[in-house]
Design a protein around this motif. Structure first.
Motif, PDB file in Angstrom:
ATOM      1  N   VAL A 156      -3.381   6.244  -0.621  1.00 31.07           N
ATOM      2  CA  VAL A 156      -4.612   6.100   0.156  1.00 31.07           C
ATOM      3  C   VAL A 156      -5.638   7.130  -0.324  1.00 31.07           C
ATOM      4  CG1 VAL A 156      -5.606   6.100   2.481  1.00 31.07           C
ATOM      5  CG2 VAL A 156      -3.202   5.492   2.173  1.00 31.07           C
TER       6      VAL A 156
ATOM      7  N   THR B  54      -7.201  -2.671  -5.058  1.00 22.89           N
ATOM      8  CA  THR B  54      -7.528  -1.737  -3.966  1.00 22.89           C
ATOM      9  C   THR B  54      -8.119  -2.478  -2.764  1.00 22.89           C
ATOM     10  OG1 THR B  54      -8.074  -0.122  -5.681  1.00 22.89           O
ATOM     11  CG2 THR B  54      -8.776   0.406  -3.433  1.00 22.89           C
ATOM     12  N   ILE B  55      -7.577  -2.205  -1.593  1.00 25.27           N
ATOM     13  CA  ILE B  55      -8.166  -2.744  -0.359  1.00 25.27           C
ATOM     14  C   ILE B  55      -9.152  -1.696   0.172  1.00 25.27           C
ATOM     15  CG2 ILE B  55      -7.700  -3.389   2.041  1.00 25.27           C
ATOM     16  CD1 ILE B  55      -5.001  -4.487   1.107  1.00 25.27           C
TER      17      ILE B  55
ATOM     18  N   LEU C  76      -2.299  -4.834   4.949  1.00 29.93           N
ATOM     19  CA  LEU C  76      -2.781  -3.698   5.742  1.00 29.93           C
ATOM     20  C   LEU C  76      -2.001  -3.589   7.059  1.00 29.93           C
ATOM     21  CD1 LEU C  76      -4.797  -1.384   5.583  1.00 29.93           C
ATOM     22  CD2 LEU C  76      -6.459  -2.809   6.773  1.00 29.93           C
TER      23      LEU C  76
ATOM     24  N   ASP D 279      -4.377   2.397  -3.587  1.00 27.50           N
ATOM     25  CA  ASP D 279      -4.083   1.065  -3.019  1.00 27.50           C
ATOM     26  C   ASP D 279      -4.997   0.755  -1.832  1.00 27.50           C
ATOM     27  OD1 ASP D 279      -1.969   0.839  -4.833  1.00 27.50           O
ATOM     28  OD2 ASP D 279      -0.574   1.841  -3.458  1.00 27.50           O
ATOM     29  N   LEU D 280      -5.350   1.824  -1.109  1.00 26.61           N
ATOM     30  CA  LEU D 280      -6.245   1.662   0.042  1.00 26.61           C
ATOM     31  C   LEU D 280      -7.320   2.737  -0.040  1.00 26.61           C
ATOM     32  CD1 LEU D 280      -6.956   0.497   2.907  1.00 26.61           C
ATOM     33  CD2 LEU D 280      -5.359   2.166   3.863  1.00 26.61           C
TER      34      LEU D 280
ATOM     35  N   ILE E 223     -10.518   4.348   2.105  1.00 27.82           N
ATOM     36  CA  ILE E 223     -11.160   4.374   3.424  1.00 27.82           C
ATOM     37  C   ILE E 223     -12.460   5.182   3.344  1.00 27.82           C
ATOM     38  CG2 ILE E 223     -10.934   5.083   5.844  1.00 27.82           C
ATOM     39  CD1 ILE E 223      -7.894   4.892   5.541  1.00 27.82           C
TER      40      ILE E 223
ATOM     41  N   LYS F 197      -4.419  -9.701   2.045  1.00 27.42           N
ATOM     42  CA  LYS F 197      -4.957  -8.347   2.296  1.00 27.42           C
ATOM     43  C   LYS F 197      -4.715  -7.924   3.745  1.00 27.42           C
ATOM     44  CE  LYS F 197      -9.313  -8.798   1.403  1.00 27.42           C
ATOM     45  NZ  LYS F 197     -10.286  -9.675   0.883  1.00 27.42           N
TER      46      LYS F 197
ATOM     47  N   ILE G  72       0.849  -1.195   0.000  1.00 27.66           N
ATOM     48  CA  ILE G  72       0.000   0.000   0.000  1.00 27.66           C
ATOM     49  C   ILE G  72       0.884   1.244   0.000  1.00 27.66           C
ATOM     50  CG2 ILE G  72      -1.739   1.282   1.309  1.00 27.66           C
ATOM     51  CD1 ILE G  72      -2.647  -1.472   2.451  1.00 27.66           C
TER      52      ILE G  72
ATOM     53  N   GLN H 260     -12.342  -7.457  -2.056  1.00 25.49           N
ATOM     54  CA  GLN H 260     -11.308  -6.480  -1.687  1.00 25.49           C
ATOM     55  C   GLN H 260     -11.580  -5.785  -0.357  1.00 25.49           C
ATOM     56  OE1 GLN H 260     -11.650  -5.747  -6.120  1.00 25.49           O
ATOM     57  NE2 GLN H 260     -10.397  -4.070  -5.373  1.00 25.49           N
TER      58      GLN H 260
END
Ligand SMILES: NC(=O)C1=CN([C@@H]2O[C@H](COP(=O)(O)OP(=O)(O)OC[C@H]3O[C@@H](n4cnc5c(N)ncnc54)[C@H](OP(=O)(O)O)[C@@H]3O)[C@@H](O)[C@H]2O)C=CC1
Ligand SMILES: CC(C)(CO)C(=O)C(=O)O
Length: 306
Positions: A6, A96-97, A161, A70-71, A73, A157, A3, A119
């Motif tokens: 963001v 993408t997480i 993270l 990549d992340l 939120i 994953k 990651i 994901q």
């Protein structure tokens, strides 16, 4: 899977707190604050303050095509989730997480229905003392992020993270049973958030014997029954532990729902009593305390217009 970038949708109490923390460690370019044009203009015009310091954020228009993050939120209230999901469409790629810091157990389902569940990681956040008024956030404690897969597998994953949170000094835990954790937090919010809103009080008001505290406990007991029927091994004995934590909080402080009603904002009642009543009906479990809280909170929301 590493990651490096963001995207955050929702620049409220938690969005500012996490955004500012991440910018300090990764630099401005690595952290995108995603919003619609009007919000971005407002944020740029008014500025955003975190503990008295102006924040420098990279704002990204939701409609602008770009490399996925990549992340991703989600940090909006439940009432804004649908529009936040639409705003996030250009941030999600195959790698993408996705993490939702929203309270309750519903947002992951809504997000998964749009972007797929592969994901997504499940998450609750706690222990922060973030308070946002206008464009300014004040906080001392970042709290922690508890995350994992629905089936508790330590997947790639989860490891990615954890590695990222180590890198950016974000406090976290990977609980043994993620779904239990989600229900346990739902139990607290269902009791504490709703009772303080209905009885127009703060943590101090539920720390002493009386109707607000009794209502917290009674609402939590209904959550235990519903959770058990859903196959989650939540125990009434866990209530005492949460009460101890709440009893140590600043009596002047208040949970997010009471902050919402004080500022005439729509609440997240659907996440709490809304969920418990619906599942109660499904399993034939009466939920009189959550029925009462639901009705009262809807009345409070209706009174805003007057
Ligand atoms: N605050 C806390 O301490 C805690 C909160 N939570 C949970 O975390 C979640 C977020 O809470 P919190 O940070 O307090 O919420 P806030 O109300 O402070 O912030 C939500 C933000 O989302 C923004 N927003 C709404 N829709 C969109 C959209 N489509 N695109 C971009 N931005 C959008 C709003 O922007 P605008 O202001 O411009 O309308 C608002 O600033 C909630 O589910 C809450 O229950 C969980 C634990 C603790
Ligand atoms: C403060 C806390 C962590 C528990 O009530 C919360 O989740 C909220 O305010 O919504």
């Amino acid at each position: 899977m590493e990651i490096k970038t963001v995207a955050i949708v929702g620049l409220g109490a938690l969005g500012i707190m996490y955004g500012n923390h991440l910018v300090d460690r990764l630099g401005v370019d690595a952290v995108r604050i995603v919003a619609d044009h009007d919000r971005i203009e407002r944020y740029k015009k008014d500025g955003i303050l975190c503990n008295g310091e102006p924040c420098t954020f990279r704002y990204v228009d939701a409609n602008e095509p770009m490399e996925p993050a990549d992340l991703l939120i989600f940090a909006v209230k439940y009432t804004g989730l649908k529009s936040a999901i639409a705003s996030a469409k250009n941030q999600v790629g195959k790698q993408t997480i996705i993490l939702s810091v929203l309270n309750g157990i519903s947002s992951e389902q809504v997000i998964g229905e749009t972007f797929g569940f592969d994901q997504l990681l499940y998450c609750i956040v706690a222990g922060m003392d973030a308070s946002k008024v206008g464009n300014e956030l004040i906080y001392k404690n970042l709290g922690f992020i508890s995350f994992g897969e629905a089936n508790d597998v330590r997947s790639a994953k989860v490891q990615a993270l954890a590695h990222f949170f180590d890198k950016v000094a974000m406090p976290y835990e990977i609980p043994e049973h993620m779904m239990h954790k989600m229900w346990s937090k739902l139990m607290v919010n269902t009791g504490v958030n709703q009772s303080t809103a209905v009885f127009a009080t703060n943590y101090g008001g539920i720390q002493v014997p009386g109707k607000p505290r009794d209502t917290v406990i009674a609402a939590m007991k209904e959550v235990v029954k519903v959770a058990n029927s859903e196959g989650v091994d939540l125990q009434e004995s866990e209530i005492a532990g949460w009460l101890k934590i709440n009893d140590a909080l600043n009596p002047e402080g208040m949970p997010s729902m009471r902050q919402d009603t004080l500022q005439n904002r729509p609440t997240e009642v659907e996440l709490f009593a809304g969920t418990i009543r619906k599942l109660g009906k499904k399993h034939g479990i009466p939920t009189p305390v959550n029925d009462f809280l639901y009705t009262k909170i809807r009345e409070i929301e209706s009174s805003y217009a007057n």
